[in-house]
Design an enzyme around this catalytic site. Structure first.
Site, PDB file in Angstrom:
ATOM      1  N   HIS A 206       0.815  -1.219   0.000  1.00 50.67           N
ATOM      2  CA  HIS A 206       0.000   0.000   0.000  1.00 50.67           C
ATOM      3  C   HIS A 206       0.841   1.258   0.000  1.00 50.67           C
ATOM      4  CE1 HIS A 206      -3.189  -2.917   0.747  1.00 50.67           C
ATOM      5  NE2 HIS A 206      -3.844  -2.075  -0.018  1.00 50.67           N
ATOM      6  N   GLU A 449     -10.925 -10.765  -5.017  1.00 50.37           N
ATOM      7  CA  GLU A 449      -9.503 -10.653  -4.683  1.00 50.37           C
ATOM      8  C   GLU A 449      -9.006 -11.806  -3.827  1.00 50.37           C
ATOM      9  OE1 GLU A 449      -8.796  -6.921  -2.735  1.00 50.37           O
ATOM     10  OE2 GLU A 449     -10.618  -7.034  -1.566  1.00 50.37           O
ATOM     11  N   ASP A 473      -4.408  -8.215  -4.384  1.00 46.87           N
ATOM     12  CA  ASP A 473      -4.629  -9.268  -3.392  1.00 46.87           C
ATOM     13  C   ASP A 473      -4.838 -10.617  -4.047  1.00 46.87           C
ATOM     14  OD1 ASP A 473      -4.374  -8.170  -0.803  1.00 46.87           O
ATOM     15  OD2 ASP A 473      -6.129  -6.933  -1.223  1.00 46.87           O
ATOM     16  N   CYS A 520      -9.288  -3.292 -10.805  1.00 47.85           N
ATOM     17  CA  CYS A 520      -8.879  -2.075 -10.110  1.00 47.85           C
ATOM     18  C   CYS A 520      -7.548  -2.262  -9.374  1.00 47.85           C
ATOM     19  CB  CYS A 520      -9.962  -1.597  -9.149  1.00 47.85           C
ATOM     20  SG  CYS A 520     -10.283  -2.759  -7.822  1.00 47.85           S
TER      21      CYS A 520
HETATM   22  C1  PEP Z   1      -6.422  -5.066  -4.887  1.00 55.56           C
HETATM   23  O1  PEP Z   1      -6.267  -5.866  -3.983  1.00 55.56           O
HETATM   24  O2  PEP Z   1      -6.067  -5.282  -6.068  1.00 55.56           O
HETATM   25  C2  PEP Z   1      -7.054  -3.755  -4.629  1.00 55.56           C
HETATM   26  C3  PEP Z   1      -7.368  -2.937  -5.594  1.00 55.56           C
HETATM   27  O3  PEP Z   1      -7.253  -3.404  -3.332  1.00 55.56           O
HETATM   28  P1  PEP Z   1      -6.076  -2.926  -2.354  1.00 55.56           P
HETATM   29  O4  PEP Z   1      -4.844  -2.728  -3.187  1.00 55.56           O
HETATM   30  O5  PEP Z   1      -6.522  -1.668  -1.698  1.00 55.56           O
HETATM   31  O6  PEP Z   1      -5.968  -4.062  -1.412  1.00 55.56           O
HETATM   32 MG    MG Z   2      -7.276  -5.579  -2.127  1.00 56.69          MG
END
Ligand code: PEP
Ligand code: MG
Length: 582
Positions: A206, A449, A473, A520
């Site tokens: 993140h 995910e 994820d 996403c």
């Molecule tokens: C993902 O897991 O691809 C996602 C978009 O969510 P995050 O990166 O916030 O876990």
């Molecule tokens: Mg995620």
């Protein structure tokens, strides 16, 4: 002497600047710039914390039982001596007065320097005093806690005009840290740093994701960078190659300055595509959406020509608040700001996804379980605290009265979780009705995910209007690779046949039922993956605003008819990456 450090490239471009070190500390430390008029009170705050610790140690010394070991008294003496050493205070004051660091940041910066000096000492006794220094520093940090500025100033302040020193405020700064929490990164969001480097982190950690949203060159997983780079060193960050060059020679510097200008020209070229519709050569319309962390990011989304927000990571509203979570009104205002900021374009708000490498704050993080990525994270966290979840749901439903809102739920895998979530959404609506509060309709979506979710799509398609594939994820859980751990980053592979199969099946299942599907995760913003995703049938991509135009450029040159056949081959291959190099 010039040397280079290798890490993982996470945000493109070249940054050249002087290093600002954010020292790591076992105590959670806020990093922010103070304003020039706050310097005196900040120094006072520091001195008071130090004096409090001195008092505390002196009290301990006085009350020490007669039979206490002799070493204990000696240790307290050493700690008191270190604390009262004016060199320490003078050093800290320098960072506050000359760099406008807050007291905690100033103290950890100075401690880092002193600790390094201790480490280099020949005498083993003196070398061991390093641990004492750290303990003393931590005591002062604890005393400083909770006494800091309420309003954080992320911007680098300008010196008053009469004090302006040549080149002082226009020297570009790059940030070098062992690690930065996503909350820390957010704090730096509007600041002046032109690049950053961390020792730890994977490509889709993140911290790296927020770095990408800052749109500054960044390298993570650079292992020992924060030990090798010193405050004020000149540093080049090559965010394309994942390399950090320290103390560059004039020749290297001019080569990278040239590259930097080239990259700027490329960006300017891309900016011309902003109003061009994202349509492939064979006429397929592609939806390019933005991922945002804060409501204000909608400006960047619109500037990049995104046609909506595909992922608003709402957890960033909750982070770094020392347990003081935003109430319904505050959340409603934030969501409404995002909705109105998009001028009628759709906004997908994801409910809170904290846990794993996104702690709410350090204190709660410490209490985290052994394996946080597999623990109480995202929807599990929300369902464990229904009243907090209901507050968020009510705020989102109220914001939906102001524009098109999609409600997205992260990390679902069980039918029971889906059932509970749907019931709570209903309950939130009833509560608003009962109070006579206006709310609007939402399209309901689930993140795919977790492999279990990708393998039970029928269940998901029964209950949701659309699915959004969180590849970050999905890859982490499919390959059992911690996305934040740089030591296994080489195994984190979006092209693993198992990952591609799950992504392809999810897209196909949604299409077969006429339901919306988008990606996403970071894969959507990776230009190296654009053609493959198009070939797999994806027509909706959500990514950081900084990536939208480069992906659009790829789309404009692609023919989905031709890509379909090739994507099938990639999908069937044991070695997809070999086919990607065509
Ligand atoms: C993902 O897991 O691809 C996602 C978009 O969510 P995050 O990166 O916030 O876990
Ligand atoms: Mg995620």
């Amino acid at each position: 002497m010039t040397f280079s450090i290798h890490g993982l490239a996470v945000a493109r471009g070249i940054a050249i600047g002087r290093a600002v070190l954010v020292a790591s500390s076992r105590v959670d430390v806020a990093h922010y710039f103070i304003q020039p008029e706050q310097v005196i009170s900040e120094i006072r705050r520091l001195r008071k914390a130090r004096d409090d610790v001195v008092d505390e140690l002196q009290r301990l010394q006085k009350d020490m039982p007669k039979d206490a070991p002799h070493e204990l008294a000696a240790l307290l003496d050493v700690h008191l001596m270190l604390l009262q050493d004016e060199a320490l205070t003078a050093g800290v004051v320098h960072w506050i007065r000359d760099r406008f660091y807050n007291a905690e940041w100033a103290l950890t910066s100075q401690l880092e320097i002193i600790v390094r000096q201790f480490e280099e000492m020949e005498d083993p006794y003196l070398r061991e005093r390093k641990a004492d220094m750290e303990q003393v520093g931590e005591r002062v940090l604890h005393c400083l806690k909770g006494t800091g500025a309420l309003v954080v100033q992320p911007k680098r302040p300008q010196r008053p005009q009469q004090e302006l020193q040549l080149g002082d405020t226009d020297v570009p700064l790059v940030l070098v840290a062992h690690d930065l929490s996503p909350a820390d990164m957010l704090q730096f969001k509007q600041s002046v740093f032109t690049g950053f480097v961390t020792d730890v982190g994977g490509k889709t950690s993140h911290t790296a994701i927020v770095a990408r949203s800052l749109d500054i060159p960044a390298v993570v997983g650079a292992r020992t960078a924060s030990q090798l780079v010193k405050q004020d060193d000149w540093v080049i960050i090559d965010g394309d190659a994942g390399v950090v060059i320290v103390d560059p020679s004039p020749i290297i510097l001019s080569e990278y300055s040239f590259k930097q200008r080239q990259a700027q020209l490329e960006r300017e070229g891309l900016a011309r595509l902003r109003h061009t519709p994202a349509v492939t050569l064979d006429g397929e319309k592609i939806e390019l959406l933005a991922n945002i962390e804060m409501p204000e990011d909608t400006a960047a989304a619109l500037a990049a020509g995104a046609v909506g927000v595909g992922l608003f990571r709402s957890e960033f509203l909750f982070m770094g608040r020392q347990g003081n979570l935003p109430d319904e009104t505050e959340q409603y205002q934030a969501y409404r700001l995002a909705v109105e900021g998009m001028n009628g374009l759709p906004v997908t708000i994801r409910t809170i996804d904290v846990g794993a490498d996104k702690p709410l704050d350090e204190a709660r993080h410490d209490a985290a379980h052994l394996n946080p990525a597999l623990g109480l994270r995202a929807i599990r966290w929300s369902l464990a605290d229904p009243s907090m979840f209901l507050t968020q749901l009510r705020a989102i439903l109220r914001a939906a009265a102001h524009g098109q809102v999609n409600l997205l739920i992260p990390m679902l895998s069980h039918a029971s979780e889906i059932r509970q979530t749907l019931l709570l959404i209903e309950q939130a609506r009833h509560e608003l009705d009962r109070k006579g509060m206006v709310h609007g309709p939402v399209r309901l979506g689930a993140m795919i995910e977790i492999p279990a979710a990708a393998l039970s799509l029928r269940l998901f398609l029964k209950h949701f209007d659309f699915l959004s594939i969180g590849t970050n994820d999905l890859i982490q859980y499919t390959l059992a690779i911690d996305r934040a751990d740089e030591s296994v980053a080489h195994l984190y592979d979006p092209l693993h046949p198992a990952v591609l199969r799950l992504v392809a099946d999810t897209i196909a299942a949604c299409k077969a039922q006429g339901k919306g599907v988008s990606v996403c995760g970071e894969m959507a913003g990776d230009v190296g993956m654009t053609r493959l995703l198009l070939g797999l049938g994806l027509r909706s991509f959500s990514m950081h605003p900084s990536q939208v135009l480069a992906v659009k450029q790829r789309i404009l040159l692609s023919n989905t008819d031709k890509l379909r056949l090739w994507a099938d081959q990639v999908l069937d291959s044991d070695d997809p990456s070999a086919l990607m190099q065509r």
